[in-house]
Design an enzyme around this catalytic site. Structure first.
Site, mmCIF file in Angstrom:
data_model
loop_
_atom_site.group_PDB
_atom_site.id
_atom_site.type_symbol
_atom_site.label_atom_id
_atom_site.label_comp_id
_atom_site.label_asym_id
_atom_site.label_seq_id
_atom_site.Cartn_x
_atom_site.Cartn_y
_atom_site.Cartn_z
ATOM 1 N N HIS A 1 0.847 -1.195 0.000
ATOM 2 C CA HIS A 1 0.000 0.000 0.000
ATOM 3 C C HIS A 1 0.877 1.236 0.000
ATOM 4 O O HIS A 1 1.977 1.219 0.565
ATOM 5 C CB HIS A 1 -0.923 0.014 1.228
ATOM 6 C CG HIS A 1 -2.108 0.913 1.040
ATOM 7 N ND1 HIS A 1 -2.074 2.248 1.348
ATOM 8 C CD2 HIS A 1 -3.341 0.657 0.535
ATOM 9 C CE1 HIS A 1 -3.259 2.778 1.038
ATOM 10 N NE2 HIS A 1 -4.037 1.837 0.552
ATOM 11 N N GLU B 1 -7.828 -5.402 -0.546
ATOM 12 C CA GLU B 1 -8.323 -6.141 -1.710
ATOM 13 C C GLU B 1 -8.236 -7.657 -1.540
ATOM 14 O O GLU B 1 -8.980 -8.391 -2.176
ATOM 15 C CB GLU B 1 -7.574 -5.715 -2.975
ATOM 16 C CG GLU B 1 -7.615 -4.230 -3.261
ATOM 17 C CD GLU B 1 -9.011 -3.687 -3.546
ATOM 18 O OE1 GLU B 1 -10.003 -4.287 -3.095
ATOM 19 O OE2 GLU B 1 -9.091 -2.658 -4.220
#
Ligand code: CMC
Length: 359
Positions: free
Chosen positions: A246, A301
């Site tokens: 991320h 996700e």
């Protein structure tokens, strides 16, 4: 110079705060884990809209108006033709959204909020050769989405799980799609224009397009004992592991844990969950070995993929379902940006050739 705009503050917001070091997400003053599974999506979206549409109706009226907006949006599905349908669920949904009026009033905002739900579910039915199931304006948003997608009601537990998902991903600071939406809103274009910018940025696999490839990865790995070799091979070929890493989080993405809890409550295919656990464990170990200087952890996700698969959405529709929740954030950010009144206009550094200097 930050070419990816890392660390650049481009907006002030009252909507959400992403603390990457602590792994915390605050939505309108509350931690995501205190909202997901606690407040319904309608209430979360209403909170995000607070202050940007005056006067905002009560929660009951808001919920009813969102149901009506689903029905109004559904009328647009008639515009879908074979060519558009052949482009796949995301492109077809985005094209239908492009047909909506480009206004900034509350009614237009609600129709936009309802649109990904009404359009995606109809598209999935049409792709399966079935007639779209019209919305029930009296049903809660998440339950109605599942019923429209399947043509029969979902269980209360499934509806609660989708509701928790939509709340979890409703907003997330100045992520790529929200930034795109704010850039468009900063020019004082309408909400549909801003939403289309958000949708287009969301589509890519580095952002909201990641969960489909997560399922492809799990399917390719097949068994827990294959995980390490498969992941090593993918990294050696220079691929990124979908559902990991991320830009902001240097620790576990708190949304991953919110969704893992939701998935555990719902229960599921034990074999699939064991495979996912083995892949997660192996990926974290390998990423630590290969990128010791870059903390890489699981992101939202990975568990989005498992949860939406458990709710019977096909992987090609995962990004559309993401858009059903994130639309609330895009609309609120677009209004906030338009109110803050500053055109977003950064600069580039020219590195191309220049004309010769005059003698
Ligand atoms: N797998 C393997 N290596 C990775 C990954 C990954 N998933 N993510 C980052 N890296 C490596 C990257 O190769 C680079 O290594 P090196 O310095 O040796 O070249 C280093 O980590 C730093 O990468 P970066 O490109 O500077 O990181 P970023 O902040 O630009 O990338 C990211 C963030 C999400 C695009 C990236 O982690 C990624 O591509 N992840 C996979 C796709 C994914 O899961 N996307 C969903 C993101 S969460 C949803 C959302 O909020 O948008």
């Amino acid at each position: 110079m930050a070419l990816g705009l890392d660390e650049v503050i481009a907006a002030e917001t009252v909507l959400s705060d992403v603390d990457g070091a602590a792994g915390r997400l605050v939505l309108r003053g509350e931690a995501v884990e205190d909202l997901a599974g606690v407040v319904p999506f309608e209430a979360m979206a209403r909170r995000l809209f607070e202050g940007f549409f005056d006067p905002l109706p009560s929660l009951n009226e808001y919920t009813r108006a969102l149901g009506n907006a689903r029905a109004e949006a559904f009328a647009e599905v008639a515009a879908l033709d074979e060519r558009l349908l052949a482009r796949g669920a995301f492109d077809a949904m985005r094209a239908l959204i492009a047909r909506l009026p480009d206004d900034t009033d509350f009614a237009s905002a609600l129709k936009l909020l309802a649109a990904p739900a009404a359009f995606t579910t109809a598209i999935l039915r049409l792709e399966a050769g079935k007639a779209p199931a019209p919305p029930d304006p009296d049903a809660p948003h998440a339950a109605d989405i599942l019923r429209m997608a399947r043509g029969r009601p979902a269980s209360a537990a499934e509806a609660a799980a989708l509701d928790a998902y939509l709340v979890t991903i409703s907003d997330h600071g100045l992520n790529a799609s929200t930034f795109a939406a704010r850039v468009v809103a900063s020019t004082h274009a309408g909400l549909t224009s801003a939403a289309l910018a958000g949708l287009s940025a969301l589509k890519g696999p580095l952002h909201g397009g990641a969960p489909g490839p997560v399922i492809a990865m799990l399917d390719a790995i097949g068994k827990p004992e294959n995980a390490r070799a498969w992941l090593e091979g993918a990294l050696t070929r220079g691929q990124r592991l979908m559902g990991f890493g991320h830009r902001i989080y240097r620790v576990r993405d708190p949304r991953a844990d919110a969704l893992k809890t939701t998935l555990q409550k719902l229960g599921g295919d034990a074999e699939r969950l064991a495979l996912a656990a083995a892949v997660e464990q192996a990926a974290l170990a390998i990423l630590r070995e290969r990128k010791p200087l870059r903390p890489l952890d699981v992101n939202v996700e990975f568990y989005t993929a498992l949860l939406l698969e458990r709710l019977s959405f096909p992987p090609e529709a995962f990004t559309c379902v993401f858009a059903m929740g994130r639309m609330a954030g895009w609309i609120a950010h677009a209004r906030e940006q338009a109110f803050s009144g500053r055109l977003l206009r950064p600069q580039s550094r020219y590195v191309g050739p220049r004309p010769p200097k005059a003698a």
